[in-house]
Design a protein around this motif. Structure first.
Motif, short mmCIF file in Angstrom:
data_model
loop_
_atom_site.label_atom_id
_atom_site.label_comp_id
_atom_site.label_asym_id
_atom_site.label_seq_id
_atom_site.Cartn_x
_atom_site.Cartn_y
_atom_site.Cartn_z
N MET A 1 0.65 -1.33 -0.06
CA MET A 1 0.26 0.06 -0.02
C MET A 1 0.72 1.33 -0.18
N PRO A 2 0.50 2.27 -0.93
CA PRO A 2 1.50 3.39 -0.91
C PRO A 2 1.35 4.37 0.28
N PHE A 3 2.43 4.95 0.69
CA PHE A 3 2.49 5.65 2.00
C PHE A 3 1.94 7.16 1.89
N LYS A 4 1.49 7.46 0.52
CA LYS A 4 0.90 8.86 0.55
C LYS A 4 -0.13 8.61 -0.49
N PRO A 5 -1.02 9.84 -0.81
CA PRO A 5 -1.78 9.76 -1.91
C PRO A 5 -1.09 9.76 -3.26
N ASP A 6 -1.53 9.19 -4.02
CA ASP A 6 -0.58 9.04 -5.41
C ASP A 6 -0.16 10.42 -6.17
#
Length: 126
Positions: A1-6
């Motif tokens: 899962m990404p650590f920040k909004p894309d």
């Protein structure tokens, strides 16, 4: 899962101001900022808001007990410093310095919005 909004940068300025909605409206009028997320607070104030200016996200919120408004300086590169400066003054900003050519090849000027943030705008010319 990404650590920040894309589409968000890893670093974003966060402005605590008096009158966050007015600051948000100012950023839209002057920089053509695109509102991203806006969370209302109590009594018509904004708890948190985010706008995109070109490739940067600026976050802001209204001052509250324990989180006082803090004067800040933010630099923004724009395609036309003179037009941006004129829009800011027309939108009610207080002039700090009219755009002038600097030794670094940038034409730069500054103004302060009603929330207390001083915006330095520049266009690289050389």
């Amino acid at each position: 899962m990404p650590f920040k909004p894309d589409t968000y940068p890893s670093v974003a300025p966060y402005l605590v101001v008096d009158g966050a909605q007015a600051t948000l409206d100012f950023l839209v009028a002057v920089f053509d900022a695109a509102p991203l997320r806006v969370y209302p607070g109590d009594h018509g104030r904004l708890a948190h808001a985010e706008v995109r200016i070109d490739d940067t996200v600026v976050m802001l919120g209204d001052a509250m007990p324990g989180w006082p408004a803090v004067p800040a300086h933010v630099h923004v590169y724009v395609p036309d410093v003179d037009a941006t400066y004129a829009r800011a003054i027309n939108a009610g900003a207080t002039p700090v310095k009219a755009p002038v050519q600097g030794d670094d090849g940038d034409r730069r000027g500054g103004f302060t919005d009603a929330g207390g943030t001083t915006w330095w705008v520049g266009t690289q010319l050389a």
